[in-house]
Design a protein around this motif. Structure first.
Motif, PDB file in Angstrom:
ATOM      1  N   ASP A   1       0.838  -1.204   0.000  1.00 39.41           N
ATOM      2  CA  ASP A   1       0.000   0.000   0.000  1.00 39.41           C
ATOM      3  C   ASP A   1       0.872   1.253   0.000  1.00 39.41           C
ATOM      4  O   ASP A   1       2.103   1.186  -0.047  1.00 39.41           O
ATOM      5  N   GLN A   2       0.213   2.415   0.053  1.00 36.15           N
ATOM      6  CA  GLN A   2       0.938   3.680  -0.041  1.00 36.15           C
ATOM      7  C   GLN A   2       1.825   3.928   1.171  1.00 36.15           C
ATOM      8  O   GLN A   2       2.740   4.744   1.116  1.00 36.15           O
ATOM      9  N   SER A   3       1.587   3.181   2.265  1.00 39.09           N
ATOM     10  CA  SER A   3       2.429   3.329   3.459  1.00 39.09           C
ATOM     11  C   SER A   3       3.633   2.392   3.426  1.00 39.09           C
ATOM     12  O   SER A   3       4.423   2.377   4.366  1.00 39.09           O
ATOM     13  N   GLY A   4       3.730   1.592   2.389  1.00 44.64           N
ATOM     14  CA  GLY A   4       4.844   0.661   2.293  1.00 44.64           C
ATOM     15  C   GLY A   4       4.609  -0.673   2.975  1.00 44.64           C
ATOM     16  O   GLY A   4       5.527  -1.496   3.071  1.00 44.64           O
ATOM     17  N   ILE A   5       3.381  -0.901   3.437  1.00 47.48           N
ATOM     18  CA  ILE A   5       3.061  -2.160   4.108  1.00 47.48           C
ATOM     19  C   ILE A   5       2.663  -3.204   3.057  1.00 47.48           C
ATOM     20  O   ILE A   5       1.838  -2.928   2.176  1.00 47.48           O
ATOM     21  N   ALA A   6       3.263  -4.402   3.157  1.00 52.21           N
ATOM     22  CA  ALA A   6       2.952  -5.491   2.221  1.00 52.21           C
ATOM     23  C   ALA A   6       1.847  -6.351   2.803  1.00 52.21           C
ATOM     24  O   ALA A   6       1.945  -6.838   3.933  1.00 52.21           O
ATOM     25  N   TRP A   7       0.791  -6.552   2.009  1.00 53.30           N
ATOM     26  CA  TRP A   7      -0.353  -7.366   2.430  1.00 53.30           C
ATOM     27  C   TRP A   7      -0.329  -8.666   1.621  1.00 53.30           C
ATOM     28  O   TRP A   7      -0.512  -8.666   0.396  1.00 53.30           O
ATOM     29  N   GLU A   8      -0.093  -9.778   2.333  1.00 51.90           N
ATOM     30  CA  GLU A   8      -0.012 -11.061   1.635  1.00 51.90           C
ATOM     31  C   GLU A   8      -1.400 -11.513   1.219  1.00 51.90           C
ATOM     32  O   GLU A   8      -2.357 -11.457   1.986  1.00 51.90           O
ATOM     33  N   LEU A   9      -1.486 -11.976  -0.013  1.00 49.64           N
ATOM     34  CA  LEU A   9      -2.782 -12.357  -0.573  1.00 49.64           C
ATOM     35  C   LEU A   9      -3.094 -13.819  -0.318  1.00 49.64           C
ATOM     36  O   LEU A   9      -2.224 -14.680  -0.404  1.00 49.64           O
ATOM     37  N   ASP A  10      -4.357 -14.070   0.004  1.00 49.76           N
ATOM     38  CA  ASP A  10      -4.910 -15.413  -0.077  1.00 49.76           C
ATOM     39  C   ASP A  10      -6.124 -15.334  -1.006  1.00 49.76           C
ATOM     40  O   ASP A  10      -6.430 -14.276  -1.557  1.00 49.76           O
ATOM     41  N   GLU A  11      -6.817 -16.444  -1.213  1.00 55.44           N
ATOM     42  CA  GLU A  11      -7.925 -16.439  -2.166  1.00 55.44           C
ATOM     43  C   GLU A  11      -9.026 -15.475  -1.756  1.00 55.44           C
ATOM     44  O   GLU A  11      -9.616 -14.775  -2.586  1.00 55.44           O
ATOM     45  N   THR A  12      -9.319 -15.420  -0.448  1.00 61.11           N
ATOM     46  CA  THR A  12     -10.403 -14.547   0.034  1.00 61.11           C
ATOM     47  C   THR A  12     -10.063 -13.084  -0.190  1.00 61.11           C
ATOM     48  O   THR A  12     -10.866 -12.298  -0.724  1.00 61.11           O
ATOM     49  N   MET A  13      -8.856 -12.706   0.198  1.00 65.07           N
ATOM     50  CA  MET A  13      -8.467 -11.303   0.062  1.00 65.07           C
ATOM     51  C   MET A  13      -8.368 -10.909  -1.407  1.00 65.07           C
ATOM     52  O   MET A  13      -8.729  -9.788  -1.792  1.00 65.07           O
ATOM     53  N   ALA A  14      -7.888 -11.841  -2.245  1.00 64.75           N
ATOM     54  CA  ALA A  14      -7.742 -11.527  -3.671  1.00 64.75           C
ATOM     55  C   ALA A  14      -9.089 -11.222  -4.300  1.00 64.75           C
ATOM     56  O   ALA A  14      -9.246 -10.231  -5.029  1.00 64.75           O
ATOM     57  N   SER A  15     -10.105 -12.046  -4.021  1.00 68.99           N
ATOM     58  CA  SER A  15     -11.417 -11.818  -4.632  1.00 68.99           C
ATOM     59  C   SER A  15     -12.124 -10.616  -4.020  1.00 68.99           C
ATOM     60  O   SER A  15     -12.969  -9.995  -4.666  1.00 68.99           O
ATOM     61  N   GLN A  16     -11.795 -10.256  -2.795  1.00 64.14           N
ATOM     62  CA  GLN A  16     -12.420  -9.115  -2.131  1.00 64.14           C
ATOM     63  C   GLN A  16     -11.781  -7.796  -2.567  1.00 64.14           C
ATOM     64  O   GLN A  16     -12.451  -6.773  -2.627  1.00 64.14           O
ATOM     65  N   CYS A  17     -10.500  -7.878  -2.911  1.00 62.00           N
ATOM     66  CA  CYS A  17      -9.757  -6.650  -3.180  1.00 62.00           C
ATOM     67  C   CYS A  17      -9.450  -6.428  -4.651  1.00 62.00           C
ATOM     68  O   CYS A  17      -8.820  -5.432  -5.003  1.00 62.00           O
ATOM     69  N   GLY A  18      -9.843  -7.345  -5.532  1.00 63.36           N
ATOM     70  CA  GLY A  18      -9.660  -7.089  -6.951  1.00 63.36           C
ATOM     71  C   GLY A  18      -8.359  -7.590  -7.522  1.00 63.36           C
ATOM     72  O   GLY A  18      -7.787  -6.939  -8.416  1.00 63.36           O
ATOM     73  N   TYR A  19      -7.884  -8.755  -7.038  1.00 66.71           N
ATOM     74  CA  TYR A  19      -6.651  -9.340  -7.563  1.00 66.71           C
ATOM     75  C   TYR A  19      -6.949 -10.756  -8.073  1.00 66.71           C
ATOM     76  O   TYR A  19      -7.814 -11.463  -7.528  1.00 66.71           O
ATOM     77  N   THR A  20      -6.226 -11.166  -9.082  1.00 64.87           N
ATOM     78  CA  THR A  20      -6.398 -12.497  -9.664  1.00 64.87           C
ATOM     79  C   THR A  20      -5.022 -13.062 -10.000  1.00 64.87           C
ATOM     80  O   THR A  20      -4.176 -12.352 -10.559  1.00 64.87           O
ATOM     81  N   VAL A  21      -4.810 -14.336  -9.635  1.00 63.86           N
ATOM     82  CA  VAL A  21      -3.574 -15.040  -9.990  1.00 63.86           C
ATOM     83  C   VAL A  21      -3.961 -16.270 -10.801  1.00 63.86           C
ATOM     84  O   VAL A  21      -4.778 -17.084 -10.361  1.00 63.86           O
ATOM     85  N   THR A  22      -3.398 -16.390 -11.997  1.00 65.11           N
ATOM     86  CA  THR A  22      -3.717 -17.538 -12.858  1.00 65.11           C
ATOM     87  C   THR A  22      -2.439 -18.105 -13.470  1.00 65.11           C
ATOM     88  O   THR A  22      -1.464 -17.381 -13.702  1.00 65.11           O
ATOM     89  N   TYR A  23      -2.486 -19.433 -13.699  1.00 60.48           N
ATOM     90  CA  TYR A  23      -1.454 -20.091 -14.495  1.00 60.48           C
ATOM     91  C   TYR A  23      -2.041 -20.197 -15.899  1.00 60.48           C
ATOM     92  O   TYR A  23      -2.727 -21.170 -16.234  1.00 60.48           O
TER      93      TYR A  23
END
Length: 816
Positions: A33-55
């Motif tokens: 984020d803008q504060s420099g904090i890294a938020w590790e993604l899991d499936e729940t957070m990805a779908s809630q926050c607008g991220y997708t990981v695909t092979y």
């Protein structure tokens, strides 16, 4: 570009990772984020926050972020996303390497309403300046909105609320509660956002033109400058609508579906565009790939030939069978105007995967027999397949360890990305089965099962590989045979095909236990099999007899140890002296052995008789009958001439009810009538019995036997013989020459030494004056010798048993 590259695709950012770089590594994705904090993604957070990981295919991994994702930084028409990716060789992510990727993308202008259907979430964003909701809003009664206002009025200025409109009820949630339930809500200076995972509780399945949509009907309320504002945040994404006909994918998407068109009465298409992997394709590009995009009054349809450019095949496994599925990541953008929203932009990302189709694998035998090398190629495989182990003789062996079993594996890659595997093994590898087939040919069989795994799905399947090659290298066993006066001897030199062949006489298997019963000999030193069979035995064939001798034969067959099929036949034929069948003893006793000829198959040896039919055999086998009688009995006739006296008789066989013999063996014993012997006689009164010592040449043998039955002696190759203390040793002493039946062998002294020299010291007497040593803790035991097929003169043999011992001096063992 290195291991990662970024690309701006409208309101999405795509970061692509190279599979080759990150191969065999565990990955974790975080956003900063803008504060420099890294938020590790899991499936729940990805779908809630607008991220997708695909092979997405064999060579890359994709990370996608929405322009309005939770941690993106918005500046006017730009959005910035910073991603942190950690890679480690272990699942606990120790010693991980960290990769940072920051990318900024331009996007604009925004439509009043934008809908995104991603693979793991639905997203709707609308402008804050929205038109008033129509009074006939189909999902509500006139008082529905009023019901929500008290809740909104009761909230604090910083608290949002959302109302979900279900057919049976309406449910209002505070922003915090909605967030806890997995929904993503956000606002910018100009837009309101709602993001809904596909597994959300408030999702409804609605149908339009026979095609199912995931839909959520909702309204969001917020305060702005003391005013209560409301926005319609309905969203819908197609769930199905895919058919497969004539090797073609047909994807149909209905237009203006009810949840998205509520309150609007007029519609006009502005733009319909499509593409692959989020890239729009021109009409010309679509035509070159044989894509068809059609925009009808009520629906948009795409037709894609299965296997066309833009998609890819990936390996699939069904019920353990190897196959493939064609996958293509389609992209559709539909923009239309209506009299409620103005312009709506609907973006649909649809990954389509065709049904499983089994793929036959080619197994090609490329063996180089001149180099004695088996070589097999298995393929073709897609790049997402990896060979992990081989099952060799029932044991699973990892690929790196296969070389220890004689197997080499090679991976061959082709220009189109496919690959094959080569398996090599020498003909002489222990697991290569060798089988004799015919003449000088052997069949070599490679039988392995290959185990594969697919990436990244980790599906497994196996491919059995059985390759048979015929090689002209068979060496058959050969034999030489000879006879001595009493036995057949057959020496068989092993070849390279008879490791599991078994010796048979007719259907009788010559096992070590079986041959001992018949006093045969069977020895195998690894290179030769030596067989000895007495002339008088039940497994010998007697063909004819004449005064010149008895013709007898022994037939041996080597059979396959598994199928018992005949593999090799050997035969030996010899003539034996007739004297082997008859003994004329000085006391008038005659011992005669009659043999069954092969021409009289139904002859029962137990029914053989002499001239006097009351005289029957004393010893009977399947092929012999032995008579023992006096010359003055059993109908024996006598003839004289000037020097000899002859006793004659016949061995006869009569069939029941017939007085004419079908078998007749005539034999004669001759005795000398006159024999002059010079005797010095001196008359003495009552002379005491005595034995007068004499001198002469005697041939003796001393043998050590394996068992008390004295059926099998130790052979020369078996020495030295290992025995344990107090284990029995069975000795036999035989008088070989002269063979005068009037002689009897008696033992006087017998002793043991610590070396091969009979005069060495120390010594220990075993027999003293023909008796056991009284000082022995374990006395010598004498065994009676009886007449048998092997022993014709029992008086010429002596047998005794001694317990194994060792020489000691004090408490020390003496050894040489």
């Amino acid at each position: 570009t290195g291991p990662m590259s970024s690309e701006c695709l409208g309101n999405l950012l795509r970061i692509t990772l190279s599979v080759e770089y990150f191969k065999d590594k565990y990955l974790s994705f975080s956003v900063v984020d803008q504060s420099g904090i890294a938020w590790e993604l899991d499936e729940t957070m990805a779908s809630q926050c607008g991220y997708t990981v695909t092979y997405s295919n064999w060579s890359k991994i994709e990370f996608r972020a929405s322009a309005l994702s939770c941690h993106s930084h918005l500046e006017k028409d730009m959005f910035v996303v910073t991603t942190q990716i950690k890679a480690s060789h272990t699942p606990d992510m120790k010693n991980a390497t960290t990769h940072l990727k920051s990318a900024s993308c331009y996007y604009g202008p925004w439509s009043p309403r934008e809908l995104v259907c991603e693979s793991n979430y639905m997203e709707v964003s609308v402008r804050r300046e929205v038109p008033q909701t129509a009074k006939d809003f189909i999902q509500d009664e006139p008082g529905d909105w009023t019901l929500a206002f008290p809740e909104a009025k009761a909230g604090k200025a910083s608290i949002w609320q959302i109302v979900f409109h279900q057919p049976e009820e309406k449910r209002a949630l505070l922003v915090s509660d909605a967030w806890s339930a997995g929904y993503g809500l956000n606002t910018t200076d100009t837009r309101v956002l709602l993001r809904i995972p596909y597994a959300a509780e408030q999702i409804q399945l609605v149908e339009d033109q026979g095609i199912t949509f995931s839909a959520v009907r909702s309204s969001m309320f917020y305060k702005q400058r003391g005013m209560i504002l409301m926005v319609d945040t309905a969203v819908a994404c197609p769930v199905d609508g895919v058919d497969y006909t004539n090797k073609t994918i047909i994807w149909t998407v209905p237009k203006y579906i009810q949840p998205l068109s509520t309150g609007a009465t007029s519609f006009k298409d502005v733009l319909v565009e499509a593409g692959v992997d989020l890239r729009k394709l021109s009409t010309k590009e679509m035509a070159s790939r044989n894509y068809v995009l059609s925009n009808d009054l009520n629906a948009i349809t795409m037709k894609i030939p299965i296997g066309a450019e833009g998609g890819y095949y990936k390996t699939s496994v069904s019920s353990g069978q190897h196959g493939a599925k064609y996958t293509i990541n389609l992209f559709l953008e539909h923009q239309w105007e209506d009299n409620k929203w103005g312009l709506t932009k609907h973006t649909i990302i649809k990954e389509i995967e065709t049904p499983f189709e089994q793929v036959e694998l080619a197994i090609t035998n490329n063996s180089n027999l001149s180099a004695r090398l088996m070589n097999v190629t298995v393929g073709m495989f897609l790049p997402d397949v990896e060979l992990v182990n081989l099952t060799i003789e029932g044991a699973a062996v990892a690929v790196p360890e296969a070389v220890q079993h004689g197997y080499l594996t090679y991976e061959i890659r082709y220009a189109n990305g496919s690959k094959a595997y080569i398996i090599q093994a020498p003909l002489d590898a222990p697991s290569i089965k060798k089988e004799y087939t015919r003449a000088d040919m052997r069949a070599y069989t490679l039988n392995v099962t290959l185990a594969f795994i697919t990436h990244p799905t980790s599906e497994t399947f196996t491919v059995p590989v059985i390759i048979v090659s015929a090689v002209k290298d068979a060496v058959l066993p050969s034999a030489r045979g000879f006879c001595d006066g009493r036995n057949f001897h057959l020496i068989i030199a092993h070849g390279n095909v008879d490791q599991n062949w078994l010796p048979f006489i007719s259907d009788w298997h010559m096992t070590p236990e079986a041959v001992q019963k018949y006093n045969y000999s069977l020895r195998d030193n690894g290179t030769h099999l030596a067989i000895s069979v007495p002339f008088l035995s039940s497994h010998v064939n007697y063909e004819d007899f004449h005064t010149s001798g008895i013709k007898a034969s022994l037939h041996l067959t080597l059979k396959d140890g598994i199928t018992l099929a005949n593999r090799r036949d050997f035969s030996i034929s010899c003539r034996f002296s007739p004297s082997e069948l008859i003994q004329c003893l000085p006391n008038g006793t005659v011992v005669i052995t009659a043999v069954k000829l092969v021409g009289v198959a139904d002859l029962d040896t137990s029914l053989l008789v002499l001239r006097d039919r009351r005289c029957k055999p004393s010893l009977v086998t399947e092929k012999t009958a032995t008579f023992k009688f006096n010359v003055n009995t059993c109908g024996t006739s006598r003839k004289f001439n000037s020097t000899t006296m002859a006793y004659e008789n016949d061995v006869l066989y009569f069939r029941p009810g017939n007085d004419t013999p079908v078998y007749q063996l005539k034999f004669v014993c001759w005795y000398a009538i006159k024999q002059t012997v010079d005797v010095q006689y001196e008359s003495k009164k009552n002379p005491p019995p005595s034995i007068k010592p004499g001198f002469g040449s005697l041939a003796l043998s001393l043998k050590l036997f394996k068992e008390k039955s004295y059926s099998e002696p130790y052979q020369e190759l078996e020495y030295p013989v290992v025995k344990y203390l107090r284990e029995a040793l069975y000795f036999e002493v035989e008088l070989l020459q002269p063979k005068d039946v009037r002689l009897e062998l008696n033992l006087d002294d017998c002793w043991a030494t610590n070396s091969q020299s009979q005069d060495s010291i120390p010594q220990w007497p075993i027999l003293i004056n023909g008796c056991e040593n009284s000082k022995d803790s374990y006395r010598t035991v004498f065994h009676k010798v009886s007449y048998s097929l092997r022993v014709k003169s029992p008086q010429h043999l002596k047998r005794f048993e001694v317990k194994m011992f060792t020489f000691v001096q004090g408490t020390t063992l003496l050894q040489e």
